[in-house]
Design an enzyme around this catalytic site. Structure first.
Site, PDB file in Angstrom:
ATOM      1  N   SER A  70       0.841  -1.186   0.000  1.00 27.73           N
ATOM      2  CA  SER A  70       0.000   0.000   0.000  1.00 27.73           C
ATOM      3  C   SER A  70       0.889   1.253   0.000  1.00 27.73           C
ATOM      4  O   SER A  70       1.704   1.415  -0.903  1.00 27.73           O
ATOM      5  CB  SER A  70      -0.955  -0.047   1.187  1.00 27.73           C
ATOM      6  OG  SER A  70      -2.000   0.877   1.056  1.00 27.73           O
ATOM      7  N   TRP A  71       0.783   2.130   1.018  1.00 23.85           N
ATOM      8  CA  TRP A  71       1.707   3.267   1.094  1.00 23.85           C
ATOM      9  C   TRP A  71       3.148   2.790   1.159  1.00 23.85           C
ATOM     10  O   TRP A  71       4.057   3.449   0.633  1.00 23.85           O
ATOM     11  CB  TRP A  71       1.388   4.154   2.289  1.00 23.85           C
ATOM     12  CG  TRP A  71       2.546   5.048   2.634  1.00 23.85           C
ATOM     13  CD1 TRP A  71       3.422   4.900   3.666  1.00 23.85           C
ATOM     14  CD2 TRP A  71       3.009   6.178   1.885  1.00 23.85           C
ATOM     15  NE1 TRP A  71       4.401   5.864   3.624  1.00 23.85           N
ATOM     16  CE2 TRP A  71       4.171   6.671   2.538  1.00 23.85           C
ATOM     17  CE3 TRP A  71       2.561   6.824   0.733  1.00 23.85           C
ATOM     18  CZ2 TRP A  71       4.877   7.777   2.079  1.00 23.85           C
ATOM     19  CZ3 TRP A  71       3.271   7.928   0.271  1.00 23.85           C
ATOM     20  CH2 TRP A  71       4.408   8.398   0.940  1.00 23.85           C
ATOM     21  N   ASP A 119      -9.063  -5.910  -4.682  1.00 23.63           N
ATOM     22  CA  ASP A 119      -8.551  -4.873  -3.792  1.00 23.63           C
ATOM     23  C   ASP A 119      -9.289  -3.563  -4.091  1.00 23.63           C
ATOM     24  O   ASP A 119      -9.146  -2.992  -5.170  1.00 23.63           O
ATOM     25  CB  ASP A 119      -7.045  -4.703  -4.025  1.00 23.63           C
ATOM     26  CG  ASP A 119      -6.372  -3.758  -3.046  1.00 23.63           C
ATOM     27  OD1 ASP A 119      -7.058  -2.883  -2.508  1.00 23.63           O
ATOM     28  OD2 ASP A 119      -5.152  -3.903  -2.843  1.00 23.63           O
ATOM     29  N   HIS A 124      -7.415  -6.137  -0.156  1.00 19.51           N
ATOM     30  CA  HIS A 124      -6.208  -5.381   0.152  1.00 19.51           C
ATOM     31  C   HIS A 124      -5.444  -5.941   1.346  1.00 19.51           C
ATOM     32  O   HIS A 124      -4.226  -5.795   1.428  1.00 19.51           O
ATOM     33  CB  HIS A 124      -6.603  -3.926   0.433  1.00 19.51           C
ATOM     34  CG  HIS A 124      -5.448  -2.985   0.589  1.00 19.51           C
ATOM     35  ND1 HIS A 124      -4.599  -2.660  -0.455  1.00 19.51           N
ATOM     36  CD2 HIS A 124      -4.985  -2.298   1.668  1.00 19.51           C
ATOM     37  CE1 HIS A 124      -3.678  -1.801  -0.029  1.00 19.51           C
ATOM     38  NE2 HIS A 124      -3.880  -1.568   1.253  1.00 19.51           N
TER      39      HIS A 124
END
Length: 320
Positions: A117-118, A270, A298
């Site tokens: 993700s980030w 996701d 996700h």
């Protein structure tokens, strides 16, 4: 494979590193002191590290580095104590510089990057800035912080799949501000009303918690008030500033990563970081591997995600 995770381990080295700007980042090392270095880049931004992140790696083969990014986890000062103005020294490029200081502090020449993700965003930003310091990457749920991605999750795209959760998300925002939900939430979370700030942080966190997994009860951390404050404040600070990235920068500059092996593990369903970004990165970065995990969203806890992450770290453990 007997289990998706390696057994629990404890760090054998840890500390606080002064990276300037009054910031000290908390770091730890576990696994084999002489093993292949890998650094785990947590998500959010603002989520912080946790002990499960050590367990994606063979502890006999890897020297596993975890650190809490500026303002998050056990790093200081914590974002809950800072105003929006005081976050001026917390940007993508400050985090990239922090990683370099940590690498040098630990005496590591080159390391593997592991991020979801980030964390995948930060891995790409660091890798494109310092490709000579990267052996390989394992990325999950790729997020490139493009306008289209922010539009999807925070400007109504994902509302088509989660209309009930979206209704709760926008309910706190005055109707005349709903054209700019990021701006409205930033104003509330960083406002002078502590009760409204806490409610807004909780609502922000609940929205991602509602969309993060195919199993709604699988991820409970998003309902924890302390997590919500850190998660909302840092994420909003980054997103209203587009991560200090040029439009499409991380996909556009994927060619800078040519020759660096990488594995992407991406949930087919996701909702937080839809597969199109992983697909675009895969097409812009020749030679990497993309695994689309069916029946997964996700969350790392979704079926098949952690299994494929372990396969990826096992595949790359002998690559130096």
């Amino acid at each position: 494979m007997d289990a998706p995770f390696y057994p629990p381990i404890e760090p054998h080295e840890q500390g606080m590193l002064d990276v300037g700007d009054g910031q000290r980042i908390c770091w730890e090392v576990s696994g084999n002191p002489d093993g292949k270095p890998v650094v785990v880049l947590h998500g959010g931004p603002g989520s912080g590290t946790n002990s499960m992140q050590r367990r994606h790696f063979d502890p006999e083969a890897y020297r596993i580095v975890l650190f809490d990014q500026r303002g998050a986890g056990r790093s200081t000062p914590h974002v809950s104590t800072l105003t929006a103005e005081q976050l001026a020294t917390n940007t993508t490029w400050h985090l990239v510089a922090d990683m370099e200081k940590l690498r040098e502090h630990l005496g590591i020449d080159r390391w593997s990057l592991f991020g979801g993700s980030w964390g995948a965003t930060l891995a790409l930003a660091y890798g494109q800035t310092h490709p000579d310091r990267v052996t390989d990457m394992v990325l999950r749920g790729v997020f490139a912080l493009r306008g289209s991605e922010l539009d999807w999750i925070y400007r109504g795209g994902a509302a088509n799949l989660f209309p009930d959760a979206w209704a709760d998300f926008v309910a706190l925002v005055p109707e005349d501000e709903r054209h700019d939900l990021l701006g409205a939430y930033h104003r509330m979370v960083f406002g002078e009303d502590p009760e409204l700030s806490a409610r807004a942080a909780a609502a922000w966190s609940r929205w991602e918690g509602a969309t993060v997994s195919l199993r709604p009860t699988a991820v409970s951390v998003y309902n924890e008030p302390e997590f919500a404050v850190s998660f909302a404040r840092i994420a909003l600070h980054y997103f209203v500033n587009d991560g200090w990235l040029e439009p499409d920068q991380l996909i556009r500059d994927a060619g800078k990563l040519e020759g660096i092996p990488a594995v992407i593990v991406q949930g087919r369903y996701d909702v937080v970081t839809p597969p199109i970004t992983a697909w675009d990165l895969y097409n812009a970065w020749p030679g990497i591997q993309l695994t689309l995990v069916h029946a997964a969203g996700h969350a790392v806890s979704d079926p098949g995600i952690s299994e494929h992450l372990r396969e990826a770290t096992d595949l790359l453990r002998d690559h130096r």
